[in-house]
Design a protein around this motif. Structure first.
Motif, mmCIF file in Angstrom:
data_model
loop_
_atom_site.group_PDB
_atom_site.id
_atom_site.type_symbol
_atom_site.label_atom_id
_atom_site.label_comp_id
_atom_site.label_asym_id
_atom_site.label_seq_id
_atom_site.Cartn_x
_atom_site.Cartn_y
_atom_site.Cartn_z
ATOM 1 N N PRO A 25 18.233 -5.368 9.249
ATOM 2 C CA PRO A 25 17.031 -5.575 10.063
ATOM 3 C C PRO A 25 16.213 -4.278 10.146
ATOM 4 N N LEU A 26 14.906 -4.410 10.172
ATOM 5 C CA LEU A 26 14.016 -3.256 10.247
ATOM 6 C C LEU A 26 12.816 -3.581 11.118
ATOM 7 N N SER A 27 12.254 -2.550 11.737
ATOM 8 C CA SER A 27 11.038 -2.722 12.526
ATOM 9 C C SER A 27 9.824 -2.638 11.617
ATOM 10 N N THR A 28 8.660 -2.972 12.194
ATOM 11 C CA THR A 28 7.418 -2.882 11.424
ATOM 12 C C THR A 28 7.179 -1.449 10.963
ATOM 13 N N ILE A 29 7.434 -0.493 11.863
ATOM 14 C CA ILE A 29 7.226 0.914 11.517
ATOM 15 C C ILE A 29 8.163 1.325 10.379
ATOM 16 N N ALA A 30 9.432 0.916 10.484
ATOM 17 C CA ALA A 30 10.402 1.284 9.450
ATOM 18 C C ALA A 30 10.040 0.650 8.101
ATOM 19 N N LEU A 31 9.606 -0.605 8.117
ATOM 20 C CA LEU A 31 9.218 -1.266 6.870
ATOM 21 C C LEU A 31 8.020 -0.562 6.232
ATOM 22 N N SER A 32 7.077 -0.159 7.064
ATOM 23 C CA SER A 32 5.908 0.559 6.544
ATOM 24 C C SER A 32 6.317 1.839 5.843
ATOM 25 N N SER A 33 7.302 2.545 6.409
ATOM 26 C CA SER A 33 7.767 3.797 5.811
ATOM 27 C C SER A 33 8.549 3.548 4.521
ATOM 28 N N VAL A 34 9.428 2.547 4.554
ATOM 29 C CA VAL A 34 10.272 2.269 3.393
ATOM 30 C C VAL A 34 9.441 1.773 2.203
ATOM 31 N N LEU A 35 8.462 0.918 2.495
ATOM 32 C CA LEU A 35 7.663 0.315 1.424
ATOM 33 C C LEU A 35 6.485 1.179 0.990
ATOM 34 N N GLY A 36 6.163 2.176 1.805
ATOM 35 C CA GLY A 36 5.004 3.003 1.472
ATOM 36 C C GLY A 36 3.694 2.254 1.641
ATOM 37 N N GLU A 37 3.666 1.288 2.555
ATOM 38 C CA GLU A 37 2.468 0.500 2.810
ATOM 39 C C GLU A 37 1.945 0.781 4.215
ATOM 40 N N LYS A 38 0.651 0.450 4.433
ATOM 41 C CA LYS A 38 0.077 0.619 5.761
ATOM 42 C C LYS A 38 0.738 -0.348 6.731
ATOM 43 N N GLU A 39 0.841 0.091 8.000
ATOM 44 C CA GLU A 39 1.510 -0.737 9.002
ATOM 45 C C GLU A 39 0.779 -2.060 9.198
ATOM 46 N N LEU A 40 -0.569 -2.034 9.107
ATOM 47 C CA LEU A 40 -1.338 -3.265 9.262
ATOM 48 C C LEU A 40 -1.007 -4.255 8.152
#
Length: 210
Positions: A161-176
């Motif tokens: 499981p990951l948060s939105t912030i963590a997914l943004s960091s892992v994927l290198g994508e904008k949080e939006l």
């Protein structure tokens, strides 16, 4: 004793390729096209083969489909591009001949096998085109398809499981971008989110739906 020099499809193809590369043209089109501008690499290649192999360049030009008038014009008033292409073709021929000589020496050390049954020679234009196909570098492999943002999110959440912030960091994508993709996946029933705590919705964990 002087080594016999042979005009082979492989050596002819290498001369044409070197000439075409120097002129910035396609060697295969030079052999198969009926357009004179696209056939420009053939005349320098024929001249180089005649000089290096000590053969009749006009006869080689005839095999390539180059007119004797064209060859005479190049001999009388050679242009700078023609001379550069001819020099490149000569270098390619000499390099190929060194390889033939090395292979011949290696073959001489082996047991002599019975000669194969003779086969009728192919037409000149066809054997040159076939040699060109073998000498040309292979085409690059098609690009590997890239997963969509939704597919990448599901792959990451499948591990933990990951948060939105963590997914943004892992994927290198904008949080939006991640938030919008998660919303679509949630509507499709592919992911689910934990209850938000005091830190807000950005920090709640997302996981693959059961």
């Amino acid at each position: 004793m002087t080594r016999p020099i042979t005009f082979t499809p492989d050596i002819a193809a290498r001369a044409i390729i070197a000439s075409a590369i120097t002129l910035g043209m396609d060697p295969v089109e030079a052999c198969v096209s009926r357009s004179n501008p696209r056939r420009q690499p053939l005349a320098p290649a024929a001249a180089a083969l005649g000089e290096v192999l000590q053969l009749d360049a006009d006869r080689i030009a005839t095999i390539f489909g180059v007119s004797l008038t064209t060859m005479k014009a190049h001999r009388t008033h050679p242009t700078r591009p023609f001379l550069r292409a001819k020099a490149s073709a000569e270098d390619a021929i000499r390099y190929a001949l060194r390889g033939v000589e090395i292979a011949s020496r290696a073959e001489a050390k082996r047991d002599i096998a019975p000669p194969p049954e003779p086969t009728p020679p192919p037409t000149p234009r066809r054997f040159i085109a076939a040699a060109l196909d073998e000498a040309m570098p292979p085409k690059p492999a098609p690009p590997v398809p890239v997963l969509s943002i939704g597919g990448r999110i599901l792959a990451e959440l499948g591990e933990r499981p990951l948060s939105t912030i963590a997914l943004s960091s892992v994927l290198g994508e904008k949080e939006l971008t991640v938030t919008q993709a998660l919303s679509v996946l949630r509507q499709e029933g592919q992911v689910a989110a934990d209850q938000a705590d005091d830190r807000g919705a950005r920090h709640r964990l997302w996981r693959v739906a059961a």
